[in-house]
Design an enzyme around this catalytic site. Structure first.
Site, mmCIF file in Angstrom:
data_model
loop_
_atom_site.group_PDB
_atom_site.id
_atom_site.type_symbol
_atom_site.label_atom_id
_atom_site.label_comp_id
_atom_site.label_asym_id
_atom_site.label_seq_id
_atom_site.Cartn_x
_atom_site.Cartn_y
_atom_site.Cartn_z
ATOM 1 N N ASP A 1 0.825 4.399 -1.022
ATOM 2 C CA ASP A 1 -0.112 3.723 -0.124
ATOM 3 C C ASP A 1 -1.384 3.383 -0.903
ATOM 4 O O ASP A 1 -1.909 4.202 -1.664
ATOM 5 C CB ASP A 1 -0.429 4.639 1.066
ATOM 6 C CG ASP A 1 -1.092 3.888 2.201
ATOM 7 O OD1 ASP A 1 -0.493 3.795 3.280
ATOM 8 O OD2 ASP A 1 -2.232 3.389 2.019
ATOM 9 N N ILE A 2 -1.874 2.169 -0.681
ATOM 10 C CA ILE A 2 -3.051 1.688 -1.409
ATOM 11 C C ILE A 2 -4.327 2.428 -0.972
ATOM 12 O O ILE A 2 -5.315 2.461 -1.700
ATOM 13 C CB ILE A 2 -3.189 0.156 -1.213
ATOM 14 C CG1 ILE A 2 -3.924 -0.499 -2.351
ATOM 15 C CG2 ILE A 2 -3.802 -0.190 0.126
ATOM 16 C CD1 ILE A 2 -3.827 -2.023 -2.355
ATOM 17 N N ASN B 1 3.853 4.207 12.791
ATOM 18 C CA ASN B 1 3.041 3.668 13.883
ATOM 19 C C ASN B 1 3.719 2.424 14.430
ATOM 20 O O ASN B 1 4.127 1.566 13.661
ATOM 21 C CB ASN B 1 1.635 3.312 13.371
ATOM 22 C CG ASN B 1 0.890 4.520 12.845
ATOM 23 O OD1 ASN B 1 0.970 5.599 13.412
ATOM 24 N ND2 ASN B 1 0.167 4.348 11.747
ATOM 25 N N GLN C 1 -0.647 0.505 14.151
ATOM 26 C CA GLN C 1 0.138 -0.300 13.200
ATOM 27 C C GLN C 1 -0.694 -1.484 12.722
ATOM 28 O O GLN C 1 -1.167 -2.284 13.531
ATOM 29 C CB GLN C 1 1.440 -0.804 13.851
ATOM 30 C CG GLN C 1 2.309 -1.568 12.858
ATOM 31 C CD GLN C 1 3.688 -1.940 13.429
ATOM 32 O OE1 GLN C 1 3.932 -1.823 14.619
ATOM 33 N NE2 GLN C 1 4.570 -2.390 12.556
ATOM 34 N N HIS D 1 7.626 0.466 8.689
ATOM 35 C CA HIS D 1 7.447 1.381 7.564
ATOM 36 C C HIS D 1 7.285 2.806 8.054
ATOM 37 O O HIS D 1 6.783 3.052 9.142
ATOM 38 C CB HIS D 1 6.233 0.990 6.714
ATOM 39 C CG HIS D 1 4.962 0.790 7.493
ATOM 40 N ND1 HIS D 1 4.701 -0.356 8.206
ATOM 41 C CD2 HIS D 1 3.883 1.593 7.668
ATOM 42 C CE1 HIS D 1 3.512 -0.263 8.793
ATOM 43 N NE2 HIS D 1 3.000 0.927 8.487
ATOM 44 N N HIS E 1 5.517 6.390 6.941
ATOM 45 C CA HIS E 1 4.566 7.052 6.045
ATOM 46 C C HIS E 1 5.165 8.411 5.672
ATOM 47 O O HIS E 1 5.617 9.149 6.547
ATOM 48 C CB HIS E 1 3.240 7.331 6.758
ATOM 49 C CG HIS E 1 2.457 6.114 7.133
ATOM 50 N ND1 HIS E 1 1.376 5.684 6.414
ATOM 51 C CD2 HIS E 1 2.584 5.241 8.169
ATOM 52 C CE1 HIS E 1 0.863 4.593 6.991
ATOM 53 N NE2 HIS E 1 1.574 4.309 8.058
HETATM 54 P P1 AMP Z 1 -0.008 1.217 9.419
HETATM 55 O O1 AMP Z 1 -1.417 1.404 9.872
HETATM 56 O O2 AMP Z 1 0.927 2.288 9.952
HETATM 57 O O3 AMP Z 1 0.508 -0.177 9.666
HETATM 58 O O4 AMP Z 1 -0.016 1.472 7.877
HETATM 59 C C1 AMP Z 1 -0.114 0.475 6.929
HETATM 60 C C2 AMP Z 1 -0.373 1.178 5.625
HETATM 61 O O5 AMP Z 1 -0.086 0.282 4.578
HETATM 62 C C3 AMP Z 1 -1.826 1.626 5.460
HETATM 63 O O6 AMP Z 1 -1.861 3.019 5.210
HETATM 64 C C4 AMP Z 1 -2.310 0.815 4.266
HETATM 65 O O7 AMP Z 1 -3.182 1.539 3.427
HETATM 66 C C5 AMP Z 1 -1.017 0.487 3.555
HETATM 67 N N1 AMP Z 1 -1.056 -0.736 2.775
HETATM 68 C C6 AMP Z 1 -1.490 -1.954 3.170
HETATM 69 N N2 AMP Z 1 -1.355 -2.843 2.183
HETATM 70 C C7 AMP Z 1 -0.814 -2.185 1.138
HETATM 71 C C8 AMP Z 1 -0.431 -2.560 -0.177
HETATM 72 N N3 AMP Z 1 -0.588 -3.793 -0.643
HETATM 73 N N4 AMP Z 1 0.085 -1.613 -0.986
HETATM 74 C C9 AMP Z 1 0.256 -0.343 -0.536
HETATM 75 N N5 AMP Z 1 -0.073 0.060 0.688
HETATM 76 C C10 AMP Z 1 -0.613 -0.839 1.521
#
Ligand code: AMP
Length: 148
Positions: free
Chosen positions: A33-34, A90, A97, A103, A105
């Site tokens: 995760d970024i 989520n 989400q 996805h 986590h």
């Molecule tokens: P959600 O809030 O459950 O949709 O989680 C989305 C997750 O994706 C968040 O924790 C972000 O930090 C992660 N995320 C978004 N863009 C990227 C990316 N380019 N590379 C890695 N993680 C990402």
């Protein structure tokens, strides 16, 4: 592989944007995760685009859960040595989400209070459990009869 043009996670699958990829299998890929909430916070996604868990087909779900398992096993055997994990998805903006590509986590847990917090203390509108169970049972009966 079914890819959606403006989906950020589809772009990661296509390697159009960089990601710290960890493991992948035929139908799923995982990457760090970024914006992690714990060391090793990892995202696991199906290679075939779907929006959320309930609209994802069974085949993709199998690939995703297998990869969640493999990532957790990898971290267990590594120097990260988490004390436990939270596995989370989520669904819907109200549930947090942000990316509309299904996805999971994988969130390693190292100490109480760090990483993911299961917010039971935030309960507000909670119905009686017997009432909720009755609603669900009514729907199961309707589904068996083929009615809605
Ligand atoms: P959600 O809030 O459950 O949709 O989680 C989305 C997750 O994706 C968040 O924790 C972000 O930090 C992660 N995320 C978004 N863009 C990227 C990316 N380019 N590379 C890695 N993680 C990402």
């Amino acid at each position: 592989m079914c890819l959606v043009k403006d989906c950020i996670f589809c772009k990661i699958i296509k390697k159009e944007i960089p990601a710290k990829i960890i493991l992948e299998n035929e139908g799923a890929i995982s990457f760090l995760d970024i914006n992690p909430i714990a060391d090793g916070h990892t995202i696991v996604i199906p290679k075939k685009h779907s929006i959320d868990l309930s609209t994802t087909d069974s085949e993709s779900l199998k690939y995703v859960i297998q990869l969640v398992h493999d990532v957790a096993q990898l971290y267990d055997g590594s120097k990260l040595k988490p004390w436990g994990f939270n596995y989370l998805s989520n669904q819907g903006s109200i549930a947090g989400q942000e990316v509309n590509h299904f996805h999971m986590h994988v969130i390693p847990k190292y100490a109480k209070g760090e990483g993911f917090k299961f917010g039971k203390e935030d309960r507000i509108y909670i119905e009686d459990v017997d009432k909720v169970y009755e609603i669900i049972q009514t729907q199961i009966s309707k589904n068996k009869k083929g009615t809605k």
